[in-house]
Design a protein around this motif. Sequence first.
Motif, mmCIF file in Angstrom:
data_model
loop_
_atom_site.group_PDB
_atom_site.id
_atom_site.type_symbol
_atom_site.label_atom_id
_atom_site.label_comp_id
_atom_site.label_asym_id
_atom_site.label_seq_id
_atom_site.Cartn_x
_atom_site.Cartn_y
_atom_site.Cartn_z
ATOM 1 N N LYS A 53 -5.494 5.955 9.268
ATOM 2 C CA LYS A 53 -5.056 4.733 9.315
ATOM 3 C C LYS A 53 -3.522 4.446 9.051
ATOM 4 O O LYS A 53 -2.555 3.343 9.605
ATOM 5 C CB LYS A 53 -5.756 3.594 7.818
ATOM 6 C CG LYS A 53 -7.186 3.388 7.943
ATOM 7 C CD LYS A 53 -7.472 2.727 6.474
ATOM 8 C CE LYS A 53 -8.888 2.003 6.746
ATOM 9 N NZ LYS A 53 -9.434 3.616 6.236
ATOM 10 N N MET A 54 -2.876 5.358 9.146
ATOM 11 C CA MET A 54 -1.221 5.302 9.398
ATOM 12 C C MET A 54 -0.289 4.975 9.961
ATOM 13 O O MET A 54 0.278 4.665 9.870
ATOM 14 C CB MET A 54 -0.642 6.924 8.384
ATOM 15 C CG MET A 54 -1.513 6.727 6.654
ATOM 16 S SD MET A 54 -0.133 8.213 5.884
ATOM 17 C CE MET A 54 1.035 7.411 5.548
ATOM 18 N N GLY A 55 -1.082 5.228 11.217
ATOM 19 C CA GLY A 55 -0.425 4.998 12.748
ATOM 20 C C GLY A 55 -1.364 3.339 12.662
ATOM 21 O O GLY A 55 -0.213 3.173 14.111
ATOM 22 N N VAL A 86 -4.361 -8.947 2.055
ATOM 23 C CA VAL A 86 -4.712 -7.751 1.390
ATOM 24 C C VAL A 86 -2.984 -7.391 0.463
ATOM 25 O O VAL A 86 -2.874 -7.245 -0.295
ATOM 26 C CB VAL A 86 -4.526 -5.827 2.010
ATOM 27 C CG1 VAL A 86 -3.495 -5.169 1.304
ATOM 28 C CG2 VAL A 86 -5.546 -5.474 2.582
ATOM 29 N N ALA A 87 -2.211 -8.549 0.650
ATOM 30 C CA ALA A 87 -0.379 -8.553 0.202
ATOM 31 C C ALA A 87 -0.721 -9.383 -0.454
ATOM 32 O O ALA A 87 0.081 -8.750 -1.706
ATOM 33 C CB ALA A 87 0.359 -9.205 1.609
ATOM 34 N N VAL A 183 -7.518 0.078 0.050
ATOM 35 C CA VAL A 183 -7.268 -1.391 0.656
ATOM 36 C C VAL A 183 -7.746 -1.246 1.877
ATOM 37 O O VAL A 183 -8.407 -2.794 2.842
ATOM 38 C CB VAL A 183 -5.680 -2.073 0.552
ATOM 39 C CG1 VAL A 183 -5.870 -2.392 -1.198
ATOM 40 C CG2 VAL A 183 -4.844 -0.975 1.897
ATOM 41 N N GLY A 184 -7.974 -0.531 2.861
ATOM 42 C CA GLY A 184 -8.433 -0.395 3.767
ATOM 43 C C GLY A 184 -7.522 -0.574 4.862
ATOM 44 O O GLY A 184 -7.663 -1.242 6.518
ATOM 45 N N GLU A 185 -5.701 -1.288 5.334
ATOM 46 C CA GLU A 185 -5.437 -1.208 5.669
ATOM 47 C C GLU A 185 -3.804 0.086 5.272
ATOM 48 O O GLU A 185 -3.610 0.771 4.886
ATOM 49 C CB GLU A 185 -4.347 -1.885 5.934
ATOM 50 C CG GLU A 185 -5.838 -3.726 5.984
ATOM 51 C CD GLU A 185 -5.199 -4.904 5.479
ATOM 52 O OE1 GLU A 185 -5.837 -5.976 6.208
ATOM 53 O OE2 GLU A 185 -3.619 -5.385 5.730
ATOM 54 N N ASN A 186 -3.103 -0.084 6.815
ATOM 55 C CA ASN A 186 -1.558 0.919 6.576
ATOM 56 C C ASN A 186 -0.780 -0.012 5.720
ATOM 57 O O ASN A 186 -1.035 -1.020 5.883
ATOM 58 C CB ASN A 186 -1.177 1.216 8.126
ATOM 59 C CG ASN A 186 -0.344 1.414 7.818
ATOM 60 O OD1 ASN A 186 -0.683 2.874 7.096
ATOM 61 N ND2 ASN A 186 0.455 1.993 9.231
ATOM 62 N N VAL A 187 -0.604 0.678 4.768
ATOM 63 C CA VAL A 187 0.971 0.795 4.110
ATOM 64 C C VAL A 187 1.743 1.027 3.872
ATOM 65 O O VAL A 187 2.149 2.305 4.836
ATOM 66 C CB VAL A 187 0.326 0.213 2.651
ATOM 67 C CG1 VAL A 187 1.057 -0.289 1.732
ATOM 68 C CG2 VAL A 187 -1.159 -0.114 1.918
#
Length: 205
Positions: A53-55, A86-87, A183-187
Amino acid sequence: MSATIPATLVRELRERTGVGLMECKTALAEADGDLERATTILREKGLASASKKMGRTASDGLVVSYIHGGGKIGVLLELNCETDFVARTDEFMSLARDIAMQVAAANPSYIRREEVPAEVLEKERGILIAQVESSGKPAKIIEQIVQGRLEKFFSDVCLQEQPFIKAPEVKVGDRIKEVIAKVGENVVIRRFCRYQLGERVECQA
Protein backbone atom coordinates in the motif's frame (compact mmCIF):
# COMPACT_ATOMS: atom_id res chain seq x y z
CA MET A 1 -8.18 -27.37 13.90
CA SER A 2 -10.07 -24.08 13.37
CA ALA A 3 -13.37 -25.58 14.64
CA THR A 4 -11.80 -26.21 18.05
CA ILE A 5 -10.61 -22.62 18.58
CA PRO A 6 -12.63 -21.06 21.44
CA ALA A 7 -14.63 -17.97 20.49
CA THR A 8 -13.23 -16.15 23.52
CA LEU A 9 -9.69 -16.62 22.17
CA VAL A 10 -10.73 -15.34 18.75
CA ARG A 11 -12.28 -12.24 20.34
CA GLU A 12 -9.17 -11.63 22.44
CA LEU A 13 -6.95 -11.79 19.34
CA ARG A 14 -9.29 -9.42 17.51
CA GLU A 15 -9.19 -6.91 20.37
CA ARG A 16 -5.41 -7.16 20.48
CA THR A 17 -4.82 -6.73 16.73
CA GLY A 18 -7.91 -5.04 15.29
CA VAL A 19 -8.08 -7.71 12.55
CA GLY A 20 -11.37 -9.33 11.42
CA LEU A 21 -12.82 -12.42 13.14
CA MET A 22 -12.19 -14.82 10.25
CA GLU A 23 -8.56 -13.73 9.88
CA CYS A 24 -8.08 -14.14 13.65
CA LYS A 25 -9.64 -17.60 13.58
CA THR A 26 -7.41 -18.64 10.68
CA ALA A 27 -4.29 -17.31 12.40
CA LEU A 28 -5.15 -19.13 15.64
CA ALA A 29 -5.69 -22.36 13.71
CA GLU A 30 -2.33 -21.90 12.00
CA ALA A 31 -0.74 -21.26 15.41
CA ASP A 32 -2.48 -24.26 17.05
CA GLY A 33 -4.30 -21.94 19.43
CA ASP A 34 -1.18 -20.09 20.58
CA LEU A 35 -2.25 -16.46 21.04
CA GLU A 36 1.26 -15.01 20.84
CA ARG A 37 2.13 -16.94 17.68
CA ALA A 38 -1.19 -15.96 16.10
CA THR A 39 -0.48 -12.31 16.90
CA THR A 40 2.92 -12.60 15.21
CA ILE A 41 1.38 -14.29 12.15
CA LEU A 42 -1.17 -11.49 11.75
CA ARG A 43 1.47 -8.81 12.27
CA GLU A 44 3.74 -10.33 9.61
CA LYS A 45 0.87 -10.64 7.13
CA GLY A 46 -0.24 -7.11 7.89
CA LEU A 47 3.22 -5.63 7.36
CA ALA A 48 3.55 -7.48 4.05
CA SER A 49 0.20 -6.06 2.97
CA ALA A 50 1.23 -2.60 4.22
CA SER A 51 4.32 -2.62 2.02
CA LYS A 52 2.09 -3.02 -1.04
CA LYS A 53 0.00 0.00 0.00
CA MET A 54 2.96 2.33 0.52
CA GLY A 55 3.10 3.41 -3.12
CA ARG A 56 -0.45 4.74 -3.15
CA THR A 57 -1.23 8.46 -3.13
CA ALA A 58 -1.99 9.91 0.31
CA SER A 59 -3.41 13.44 0.10
CA ASP A 60 -5.77 13.60 3.10
CA GLY A 61 -4.79 13.52 6.75
CA LEU A 62 -4.11 15.88 9.63
CA VAL A 63 -1.89 18.71 10.77
CA VAL A 64 -1.19 18.29 14.48
CA SER A 65 0.69 20.36 17.02
CA TYR A 66 2.61 19.35 20.12
CA ILE A 67 4.01 21.63 22.82
CA HIS A 68 6.64 20.33 25.23
CA GLY A 69 8.74 21.58 28.12
CA GLY A 70 6.36 24.25 29.37
CA GLY A 71 6.30 26.01 26.02
CA LYS A 72 10.02 25.67 25.25
CA ILE A 73 9.58 23.29 22.27
CA GLY A 74 6.77 23.13 19.72
CA VAL A 75 6.14 20.90 16.71
CA LEU A 76 3.80 21.14 13.73
CA LEU A 77 3.45 17.90 11.78
CA GLU A 78 1.49 16.96 8.65
CA LEU A 79 0.62 13.26 8.47
CA ASN A 80 -1.19 12.08 5.34
CA CYS A 81 -3.49 9.18 4.56
CA GLU A 82 -5.84 8.47 1.65
CA THR A 83 -9.27 9.43 3.08
CA ASP A 84 -10.84 11.74 5.63
CA PHE A 85 -12.48 8.69 7.21
CA VAL A 86 -9.12 7.19 8.20
CA ALA A 87 -7.78 10.62 9.22
CA ARG A 88 -10.47 10.76 11.89
CA THR A 89 -9.80 7.31 13.36
CA ASP A 90 -8.24 7.01 16.81
CA GLU A 91 -5.41 4.91 15.36
CA PHE A 92 -4.37 7.60 12.87
CA MET A 93 -4.79 10.53 15.25
CA SER A 94 -2.79 8.72 17.93
CA LEU A 95 0.01 8.03 15.43
CA ALA A 96 0.10 11.70 14.40
CA ARG A 97 0.41 12.83 18.03
CA ASP A 98 3.07 10.23 18.77
CA ILE A 99 5.19 11.26 15.77
CA ALA A 100 4.90 14.94 16.70
CA MET A 101 6.07 13.99 20.19
CA GLN A 102 8.92 12.01 18.59
CA VAL A 103 10.04 15.10 16.65
CA ALA A 104 10.01 17.19 19.82
CA ALA A 105 12.03 14.63 21.78
CA ALA A 106 14.48 13.29 19.17
CA ASN A 107 14.96 16.39 16.97
CA PRO A 108 15.41 14.68 13.58
CA SER A 109 16.87 16.62 10.67
CA TYR A 110 15.18 14.67 7.85
CA ILE A 111 12.13 12.46 7.38
CA ARG A 112 13.84 9.58 5.53
CA ARG A 113 17.40 8.64 4.60
CA GLU A 114 16.84 9.36 0.91
CA GLU A 115 16.48 13.05 1.82
CA VAL A 116 19.95 13.38 3.35
CA PRO A 117 21.90 15.58 0.88
CA ALA A 118 24.79 13.83 -0.87
CA GLU A 119 27.27 16.40 0.42
CA VAL A 120 26.15 15.83 4.03
CA LEU A 121 26.48 12.08 3.59
CA GLU A 122 29.92 12.32 2.00
CA LYS A 123 31.14 14.63 4.75
CA GLU A 124 29.90 12.22 7.41
CA ARG A 125 31.47 9.27 5.60
CA GLY A 126 34.80 11.10 5.39
CA ILE A 127 34.76 11.84 9.13
CA LEU A 128 33.93 8.21 9.93
CA ILE A 129 36.66 6.85 7.63
CA ALA A 130 39.23 9.13 9.31
CA GLN A 131 38.08 7.99 12.75
CA VAL A 132 38.30 4.31 11.87
CA GLU A 133 41.67 4.65 10.12
CA SER A 134 43.13 6.47 13.13
CA SER A 135 42.04 3.61 15.39
CA GLY A 136 44.38 1.22 13.59
CA LYS A 137 41.69 -1.15 12.34
CA PRO A 138 42.66 -3.45 9.41
CA ALA A 139 41.96 -1.89 6.01
CA LYS A 140 39.75 -4.80 4.95
CA ILE A 141 37.14 -4.09 7.64
CA ILE A 142 37.20 -0.28 7.54
CA GLU A 143 34.33 -0.03 5.03
CA GLN A 144 32.25 -2.50 7.03
CA ILE A 145 32.74 -0.49 10.21
CA VAL A 146 32.01 2.80 8.42
CA GLN A 147 28.78 1.38 6.96
CA GLY A 148 27.66 0.27 10.40
CA ARG A 149 28.31 3.74 11.82
CA LEU A 150 26.46 5.34 8.90
CA GLU A 151 23.42 3.27 9.87
CA LYS A 152 23.70 4.76 13.35
CA PHE A 153 23.94 8.21 11.76
CA PHE A 154 20.70 7.58 9.83
CA SER A 155 18.96 6.42 13.01
CA ASP A 156 19.99 9.67 14.71
CA VAL A 157 19.02 12.19 12.02
CA CYS A 158 16.19 10.55 10.02
CA LEU A 159 12.75 10.48 11.64
CA GLN A 160 11.63 7.21 10.07
CA GLU A 161 14.88 5.49 11.09
CA GLN A 162 14.72 6.57 14.75
CA PRO A 163 13.67 4.16 17.52
CA PHE A 164 9.99 4.84 18.21
CA ILE A 165 9.76 6.60 21.59
CA LYS A 166 6.87 4.44 22.82
CA ALA A 167 8.46 1.16 21.67
CA PRO A 168 12.22 1.61 21.10
CA GLU A 169 12.56 -1.92 19.75
CA VAL A 170 10.87 -0.77 16.51
CA LYS A 171 11.64 2.13 14.20
CA VAL A 172 9.20 4.95 13.50
CA GLY A 173 8.92 3.65 9.93
CA ASP A 174 7.93 0.20 11.22
CA ARG A 175 5.30 1.74 13.49
CA ILE A 176 3.85 3.53 10.46
CA LYS A 177 3.67 0.20 8.60
CA GLU A 178 1.76 -1.30 11.51
CA VAL A 179 -0.82 1.48 11.28
CA ILE A 180 -1.04 1.08 7.48
CA ALA A 181 -1.82 -2.60 8.05
CA LYS A 182 -4.58 -1.73 10.52
CA VAL A 183 -6.28 1.15 8.68
CA GLY A 184 -5.85 -0.29 5.17
CA GLU A 185 -4.49 2.93 3.64
CA ASN A 186 -1.10 4.39 2.90
CA VAL A 187 0.22 6.71 5.63
CA VAL A 188 2.96 9.24 4.89
CA ILE A 189 4.83 11.80 6.98
CA ARG A 190 4.60 14.80 4.67
CA ARG A 191 6.49 17.48 6.64
CA PHE A 192 7.27 18.79 10.07
CA CYS A 193 8.55 21.95 11.69
CA ARG A 194 10.22 21.97 15.12
CA TYR A 195 10.46 25.18 17.14
CA GLN A 196 12.79 25.51 20.12
CA LEU A 197 12.84 28.71 22.10
CA GLY A 198 15.76 30.89 21.04
CA GLU A 199 16.86 28.68 18.13
CA ARG A 200 16.60 29.13 14.36
CA VAL A 201 13.58 27.29 12.90
CA GLU A 202 14.17 24.63 10.24
CA CYS A 203 11.27 22.82 8.63
CA GLN A 204 11.43 19.49 6.75
CA ALA A 205 9.16 18.76 3.82
